[in-house]
Design an enzyme around this catalytic site. Structure first.
Site, PDB file in Angstrom:
ATOM      1  N   ASP A   1       6.080   3.248  -4.182  1.00 38.76           N
ATOM      2  CA  ASP A   1       4.733   2.737  -4.473  1.00 38.76           C
ATOM      3  C   ASP A   1       3.852   3.889  -4.976  1.00 38.76           C
ATOM      4  O   ASP A   1       3.888   4.995  -4.435  1.00 38.76           O
ATOM      5  CB  ASP A   1       4.136   2.133  -3.196  1.00 38.76           C
TER       6      ASP A   1
ATOM      7  N   GLN B   1      -2.220 -10.091  -2.054  1.00 41.06           N
ATOM      8  CA  GLN B   1      -1.370  -9.784  -3.222  1.00 41.06           C
ATOM      9  C   GLN B   1      -2.243  -9.324  -4.383  1.00 41.06           C
ATOM     10  O   GLN B   1      -3.195 -10.009  -4.761  1.00 41.06           O
ATOM     11  CB  GLN B   1      -0.563 -11.026  -3.639  1.00 41.06           C
TER      12      GLN B   1
ATOM     13  N   HIS C   1       7.301  -9.146  -4.805  1.00 42.27           N
ATOM     14  CA  HIS C   1       7.816  -7.856  -4.354  1.00 42.27           C
ATOM     15  C   HIS C   1       7.796  -7.782  -2.840  1.00 42.27           C
ATOM     16  O   HIS C   1       6.990  -8.445  -2.187  1.00 42.27           O
ATOM     17  CB  HIS C   1       7.006  -6.691  -4.944  1.00 42.27           C
TER      18      HIS C   1
ATOM     19  N   HIS D   1       7.512  -5.043   0.328  1.00 45.93           N
ATOM     20  CA  HIS D   1       7.108  -3.683   0.705  1.00 45.93           C
ATOM     21  C   HIS D   1       8.006  -3.131   1.816  1.00 45.93           C
ATOM     22  O   HIS D   1       8.343  -3.853   2.756  1.00 45.93           O
ATOM     23  CB  HIS D   1       5.684  -3.690   1.285  1.00 45.93           C
TER      24      HIS D   1
HETATM   25  P1  5GP Z   1       0.457  -6.116  -3.219  1.00 51.15           P
HETATM   26  O1  5GP Z   1      -0.948  -5.753  -2.818  1.00 51.15           O
HETATM   27  O2  5GP Z   1       0.465  -7.008  -4.441  1.00 51.15           O
HETATM   28  O3  5GP Z   1       1.279  -6.677  -2.105  1.00 51.15           O
HETATM   29  O4  5GP Z   1       1.160  -4.750  -3.592  1.00 51.15           O
HETATM   30  C1  5GP Z   1       1.142  -4.187  -4.854  1.00 51.15           C
HETATM   31  C2  5GP Z   1       1.572  -2.757  -4.684  1.00 51.15           C
HETATM   32  O5  5GP Z   1       1.945  -2.258  -5.965  1.00 51.15           O
HETATM   33  C3  5GP Z   1       0.469  -1.834  -4.165  1.00 51.15           C
HETATM   34  O6  5GP Z   1       0.906  -1.203  -2.963  1.00 51.15           O
HETATM   35  C4  5GP Z   1       0.248  -0.840  -5.304  1.00 51.15           C
HETATM   36  O7  5GP Z   1      -0.015   0.465  -4.851  1.00 51.15           O
HETATM   37  C5  5GP Z   1       1.557  -0.926  -6.064  1.00 51.15           C
HETATM   38  N1  5GP Z   1       1.437  -0.652  -7.504  1.00 51.15           N
HETATM   39  C6  5GP Z   1       0.520  -1.186  -8.352  1.00 51.15           C
HETATM   40  N2  5GP Z   1       0.719  -0.722  -9.593  1.00 51.15           N
HETATM   41  C7  5GP Z   1       1.782   0.126  -9.537  1.00 51.15           C
HETATM   42  C8  5GP Z   1       2.446   0.914 -10.500  1.00 51.15           C
HETATM   43  O8  5GP Z   1       2.096   0.949 -11.699  1.00 51.15           O
HETATM   44  N3  5GP Z   1       3.509   1.641 -10.090  1.00 51.15           N
HETATM   45  C9  5GP Z   1       3.926   1.641  -8.773  1.00 51.15           C
HETATM   46  N4  5GP Z   1       4.979   2.412  -8.461  1.00 51.15           N
HETATM   47  N5  5GP Z   1       3.313   0.905  -7.826  1.00 51.15           N
HETATM   48  C10 5GP Z   1       2.247   0.159  -8.203  1.00 51.15           C
END
Ligand code: 5GP
Ligand code: ZN
Length: 138
Positions: A32, A95, A101, A103
């Protein structure tokens, strides 16, 4: 299916670089970019699914089947004491990237990561009715 404006579709196909820790024709796992802790990683299907509600059973089975191996590798490498494995569906659930995805959040005692909630109280009558109603849909 790939979505043009989806950042994880671009990471999946290598258009956007990522610190990849696991890759097959169907899946990619990577660190991440804004980790909750060192070793915080994500695994995604290369095909675009908005969230768990859209995911097919076969992809779900395959992606969850590699979760233990990835969790063990992260644990061995980071020396974390525990790990939260979670995934968010919908903005209301936190999200931020609308490409399914999972984590992997390594945990150590005293870290400042928070993934908990205040325990509620179940309404016993409603629980019986609700359980049956959900069961009827499965
Ligand atoms: P969500 O909040 O949707 O469950 O998690 C999205 C995750 O994607 C977040 O922890 C954020 O830091 C990660 N993320 C967002 N954009 C990128 C990116 O461009 N590259 C990587 N490696 N992680 C990302
Ligand atoms: Zn996507």
């Amino acid at each position: 299916m790939v979505k043009d404006d989806c950042i994880f579709c671009k990471i999946a196909n290598g258009q956007i670089p990522s610190a990849t820790i696991y890759e097959t024709t169907e899946f990619r796992a990577f660190l991440d970019v804004s980790p909750a802790n060192r070793g915080h990683a994500l695994i995604i299907p290369k095909q675009h699914f908005d969230n768990v509600f859209m995911l097919d059973d076969e992809t779900a089975g395959k992606i969850f089947s590699v979760v233990p191996a990835i969790a063990r590798a992260i644990q061995e490498e980071t020396g974390c004491e525990g790990m939260n494995i979670l995934q968010n569906n919908g903005a209301v659930a936190g999200q931020t990237v609308n490409h399914f995805h999972i984590h992997f959040v390594p945990r150590t005692k005293g870290d400042n990561v928070s993934v908990t909630w205040k325990q509620g109280e179940a309404d016993k009558d409603d629980s019986v009715k609700l359980a049956q109603a959900i069961k009827n849909r499965l």
